[in-house]
Write an enzyme that holds these catalytic residues in place. Structure first.
Site, short mmCIF file in Angstrom:
data_model
loop_
_atom_site.label_atom_id
_atom_site.label_comp_id
_atom_site.label_asym_id
_atom_site.label_seq_id
_atom_site.Cartn_x
_atom_site.Cartn_y
_atom_site.Cartn_z
N SER A 134 0.86 -1.19 0.00
CA SER A 134 0.00 0.00 0.00
C SER A 134 0.89 1.23 0.00
CB SER A 134 -0.85 -0.01 1.27
OG SER A 134 -1.42 1.25 1.51
N TYR A 147 -2.43 -1.14 10.42
CA TYR A 147 -2.33 -1.25 8.95
C TYR A 147 -0.97 -0.74 8.48
CZ TYR A 147 -3.99 -0.98 4.07
OH TYR A 147 -4.15 -1.15 2.72
P1 NAD Z 1 -11.57 -5.95 -0.38
O1 NAD Z 1 -12.19 -5.80 0.97
O2 NAD Z 1 -12.39 -5.60 -1.59
O3 NAD Z 1 -11.00 -7.43 -0.56
C1 NAD Z 1 -10.40 -8.12 0.48
C2 NAD Z 1 -10.35 -9.59 0.14
O4 NAD Z 1 -9.75 -10.28 1.22
C3 NAD Z 1 -11.73 -10.21 -0.05
O5 NAD Z 1 -11.67 -11.21 -1.06
C4 NAD Z 1 -12.00 -10.87 1.31
O6 NAD Z 1 -12.93 -11.93 1.27
C5 NAD Z 1 -10.59 -11.34 1.65
N1 NAD Z 1 -10.39 -11.59 3.06
C6 NAD Z 1 -10.65 -10.77 4.09
N2 NAD Z 1 -10.33 -11.36 5.26
C7 NAD Z 1 -9.86 -12.60 4.95
C8 NAD Z 1 -9.38 -13.71 5.71
N3 NAD Z 1 -9.32 -13.64 7.05
N4 NAD Z 1 -9.00 -14.81 5.06
C9 NAD Z 1 -9.10 -14.89 3.70
N5 NAD Z 1 -9.53 -13.88 2.93
C10 NAD Z 1 -9.91 -12.76 3.55
O7 NAD Z 1 -10.27 -5.06 -0.29
P2 NAD Z 1 -9.24 -4.50 -1.38
O8 NAD Z 1 -9.29 -3.02 -1.30
O9 NAD Z 1 -9.39 -5.17 -2.69
O10 NAD Z 1 -7.87 -4.93 -0.67
C11 NAD Z 1 -6.99 -5.90 -1.21
C12 NAD Z 1 -5.58 -5.57 -0.74
O11 NAD Z 1 -5.22 -4.30 -1.26
C13 NAD Z 1 -5.41 -5.48 0.78
O12 NAD Z 1 -4.18 -6.05 1.15
C14 NAD Z 1 -5.37 -3.98 1.02
O13 NAD Z 1 -4.67 -3.64 2.19
C15 NAD Z 1 -4.66 -3.52 -0.22
N6 NAD Z 1 -4.84 -2.10 -0.55
C16 NAD Z 1 -6.08 -1.60 -0.77
C17 NAD Z 1 -6.19 -0.25 -1.07
C18 NAD Z 1 -7.52 0.40 -1.33
O14 NAD Z 1 -7.57 1.62 -1.40
N7 NAD Z 1 -8.60 -0.35 -1.51
C19 NAD Z 1 -5.05 0.55 -1.15
C20 NAD Z 1 -3.80 -0.02 -0.93
C21 NAD Z 1 -3.72 -1.35 -0.63
#
Ligand code: NAD
Length: 252
Positions: A134, A147
């Site tokens: 991130s 985080y």
């Molecule tokens: P999201 O909530 O849409 O997806 C999260 C996924 O993780 C889902 O498939 C969920 O079912 C799964 N998950 C959650 N807890 C779990 C567990 N205990 N075991 C197995 N699976 C689990 O979120 P996203 O925004 O797509 O995030 C994905 C990654 O991207 C994360 O690591 C997040 O930190 C990172 N990220 C997101 C952003 C943003 O702005 N959305 C920015 C930077 C980094």
């Protein structure tokens, strides 16, 4: 079809960024293995869309569930540790169970999947390890102590693995998106409103997009395209890196 014959497990691929990555790899011929939670009907639709992809509902906070998933998934060419969660609260009010869960999912789970995936990659002399970090791996925002700690940590972990496997044809890299409009971001808006005393619109414009000089959310498909590049042969010398895709956030 540059990934024909490659098997890829993407954790947290039932929604958001992970799903976009799974779609990008599938479009280039990879056999994609899904992981994550969600409605049964939706998951069945995704499996169908992605060529009959296998899905594991393993909870990555449970080491034995990770071990069972990795054993059943078999040898992988590509592992993307993407599942992640967030919680927003001041450090002195941060729920200790949330701290444990965020470090457990965003950092420790990637250690377990990686340690279990590496032997087959080393033996094959080819592998791609990609960790979704991130912009918060490079910088911090208040109220996100767990985080920020987990995302800074995954970069150090990734660099270490990259060095260990540098002569084995296996690369390890992080992708560091800025704000991407997914369930994770939508879910933190109410807590951010509370922690900062702001309206929903103020959180979106004055907290989230205020960080990104482009004033635009990153699209999940853009992150998927970067993951695909890191899987290509041409990226064989990209290892130990932390690639930003944050609309210029960390350039400031
Ligand atoms: P999201 O909530 O849409 O997806 C999260 C996924 O993780 C889902 O498939 C969920 O079912 C799964 N998950 C959650 N807890 C779990 C567990 N205990 N075991 C197995 N699976 C689990 O979120 P996203 O925004 O797509 O995030 C994905 C990654 O991207 C994360 O690591 C997040 O930190 C990172 N990220 C997101 C952003 C943003 O702005 N959305 C920015 C930077 C980094």
């Amino acid at each position: 079809m540059v990934l024909k014959g490659k098997r890829a497990l993407v954790t947290g691929s039932t929604s958001g960024i992970g799903l976009a990555m799974a779609r990008a790899l599938h479009a280039e011929g990879a056999e994609v293995i899904l992981n994550g939670f969600g409605d049964d009907t939706l998951i069945a639709e995704l499996q169908n869309e992605l060529g009959g992809a296998v899905h594991f509902g393993a909870n990555l906070l449970d080491v034995s569930a990770i071990e069972a998933m990795m054993a059943e998934a078999g040898p992988l060419d590509i592992l993307i540790n993407n599942a992640g969660m967030q919680h927003v609260a001041p450090v002195d009010e941060f729920p200790t169970d949330k701290w444990e869960a965020i470090i457990g999912l965003n950092l420790t789970a990637a250690f377990h999947t990686t340690r279990l995936a590496v032997p087959a990659m080393r033996e094959k002399g080819w592998g791609r390890l990609i960790n979704t970090a991130s912009a918060h791996s490079l910088t911090a925002s208040p109220f996100k102590s767990a985080y920020n700690a987990s995302k800074h940590g995954i970069v150090g972990f990734t660099k270490t693995v990259a060095l260990e496997l540098a002569q084995n044809g296996v690369t390890a890299n992080c992708i560091s998106p800025g704000y991407v409009w997914t369930e994770l971001i939508k879910g933190q808006i109410p807590d951010t409103m509370k922690a900062r005393g702001l309206t929903r619109e103020q959180v979106i414009n004055d907290v989230l997009l205020a960080k990104q000089p482009t004033k635009k959310f990153v699209q999940p498909e853009e992150v998927g395209a970067l993951a695909l590049f890191l899987c290509r042969e041409e990226a064989g010398n990209v290892t130990g890196s932390n690639w930003s895709m944050d609309g210029g956030w960390t350039a400031e």
